[in-house]
Design a protein around this motif. Structure first.
Motif, PDB file in Angstrom:
ATOM      1  N   GLY A  66      25.383  25.145 -12.323  1.00 11.03           N
ATOM      2  CA  GLY A  66      26.626  25.153 -12.793  1.00 11.03           C
ATOM      3  C   GLY A  66      28.007  25.211 -11.448  1.00 11.03           C
ATOM      4  N   GLU A  67      28.861  25.992 -11.435  1.00  7.79           N
ATOM      5  CA  GLU A  67      29.678  25.233 -10.438  1.00  7.79           C
ATOM      6  C   GLU A  67      29.262  26.006  -9.266  1.00  7.79           C
ATOM      7  N   ASP A  68      28.763  26.949  -9.121  1.00 13.09           N
ATOM      8  CA  ASP A  68      28.260  27.789  -7.901  1.00 13.09           C
ATOM      9  C   ASP A  68      27.375  26.970  -6.692  1.00 13.09           C
TER      10      ASP A  68
ATOM     11  N   LEU B  38      24.983  14.539  -5.612  1.00 12.44           N
ATOM     12  CA  LEU B  38      24.935  15.863  -4.563  1.00 12.44           C
ATOM     13  C   LEU B  38      25.911  16.061  -4.167  1.00 12.44           C
ATOM     14  N   ALA B  39      26.839  14.585  -3.458  1.00 11.08           N
ATOM     15  CA  ALA B  39      27.562  14.928  -2.596  1.00 11.08           C
ATOM     16  C   ALA B  39      28.927  15.312  -3.383  1.00 11.08           C
ATOM     17  N   GLN B  40      29.016  14.625  -4.439  1.00 12.12           N
ATOM     18  CA  GLN B  40      30.128  14.621  -5.497  1.00 12.12           C
ATOM     19  C   GLN B  40      30.399  16.390  -6.223  1.00 12.12           C
ATOM     20  N   ARG B  41      29.312  16.396  -6.245  1.00 13.91           N
ATOM     21  CA  ARG B  41      29.251  18.109  -6.418  1.00 13.91           C
ATOM     22  C   ARG B  41      29.641  18.722  -5.323  1.00 13.91           C
ATOM     23  N   PHE B  42      29.043  18.432  -4.480  1.00 17.91           N
ATOM     24  CA  PHE B  42      30.063  19.529  -3.216  1.00 17.91           C
ATOM     25  C   PHE B  42      31.800  19.827  -2.987  1.00 17.91           C
TER      26      PHE B  42
ATOM     27  N   ALA C  15      36.805  20.962  -3.405  1.00 21.67           N
ATOM     28  CA  ALA C  15      38.282  21.005  -3.142  1.00 21.67           C
ATOM     29  C   ALA C  15      38.714  22.248  -3.911  1.00 21.67           C
ATOM     30  N   ALA C  16      37.466  23.077  -4.663  1.00 20.27           N
ATOM     31  CA  ALA C  16      38.192  24.174  -5.544  1.00 20.27           C
ATOM     32  C   ALA C  16      38.027  25.423  -4.633  1.00 20.27           C
TER      33      ALA C  16
ATOM     34  N   LEU D  37      33.211  21.645   6.642  1.00 21.24           N
ATOM     35  CA  LEU D  37      31.647  21.011   6.091  1.00 21.24           C
ATOM     36  C   LEU D  37      31.827  19.740   5.453  1.00 21.24           C
ATOM     37  N   ASP D  38      31.400  19.259   5.389  1.00 28.87           N
ATOM     38  CA  ASP D  38      31.384  17.408   4.972  1.00 28.87           C
ATOM     39  C   ASP D  38      30.360  17.667   3.975  1.00 28.87           C
ATOM     40  N   PRO D  39      30.925  17.253   3.064  1.00 26.06           N
ATOM     41  CA  PRO D  39      29.925  17.354   1.793  1.00 26.06           C
ATOM     42  C   PRO D  39      28.512  16.030   1.616  1.00 26.06           C
TER      43      PRO D  39
END
Length: 234
Positions: free
Chosen positions: A97-99, A152-156, A161-162, A169-171
């Motif tokens: 999920g988003e967590d 995975l980087a996009q999810r981070f 952003a949220a 941190l750099d995603p």
């Protein structure tokens, strides 16, 4: 009157010349496993079809029968061994999920499961992706990167952003850190297990350590004494 010739018994089925006698699917799987073992030991570039045949206790002709040439054999390993192994990592990440903690745990546990099922993965990855001239580096860019590290980087980045991820941190580097804490320790296990006499540390213990490190860092959890007021303040 001439005696009758003896009755002929049931005709035996004729085996087509050159075809294997062993079950084809089982034989093919065996050859792929032996090829991976040779690639891990010697490297893909330095391994000949004859060396794989020797490892598998078959003739080179049998390898040609199933795979044609070395290029086709390598393509089969990518499709039938490497990509399914990495799918074990991608699935829990895609389903998280988003967590952020759930996302990280999905990667750590997925990588751990992939390594448990396919112990050759870390060594083959280091030799054929990280090392210059590795035969699987193009596969990393064309097949693996879009499915796992970039996703995975996009999810981070979305979590950051949220406001759900440390802004310092750099995603992209976070993905590299996760790989460094999972794939590389597994690749170096024969060394650090000997250095620390650590045969008691299995894959499950390594995943638990990695998760705790990512979750709490080096922070010491508060104990009962930490919650008591000092004498001077009473």
């Amino acid at each position: 009157m001439s005696p009758r010739p003896p009755a002929a018994g049931p005709a035996r089925p004729r085996r087509t010349p050159g075809r294997p006698t062993r079950d084809s699917a089982d034989q093919r799987s065996h050859l792929l496993d032996c090829a991976i073992a040779c690639f891990v030991m010697r490297g893909i570039g330095a391994t000949s079809l004859r060396a794989i045949a020797t490892q598998a206790h078959v003739t080179p002709a049998l390898l040609h029968y199933y795979f044609g040439d070395k290029e086709q054999l390598l393509a089969a390993i990518v499709e039938e061994r490497l990509m399914p192994a990495l799918a074990l990592v991608r699935a829990p990440v895609a389903e998280a999920g988003e967590d952020v903690a759930e996302l990280v745990a999905g990667f750590v546990n997925g990588m751990g499961e992939a390594i448990d099922r396919h112990p050759w993965l870390p060594s083959l990855w280091v030799r054929e992706v990280l090392c210059e001239g590795g035969a699987l580096r193009d596969v990393m860019f064309s097949r693996v990167a879009p499915q796992l590290p970039l996703m995975l980087a996009q999810r981070f980045a979305q979590a950051q952003a949220a406001g759900r991820l440390n802004p310092d941190l750099d995603p992209r580097l976070l993905v590299i850190s996760l790989v460094g804490l999972t794939l590389f320790p597994a690749a170096g296990a024969p060394i650090w297990r000997r250095v620390f006499n650590a045969d008691d540390i299995d894959g499950k213990a390594l995943r638990a350590h990695t998760t705790a490190l990512l979750d709490r860092g080096l922070q010491v959890p508060p104990g009962p004494l930490d919650l008591q007021e000092p004498e001077a303040s009473r």
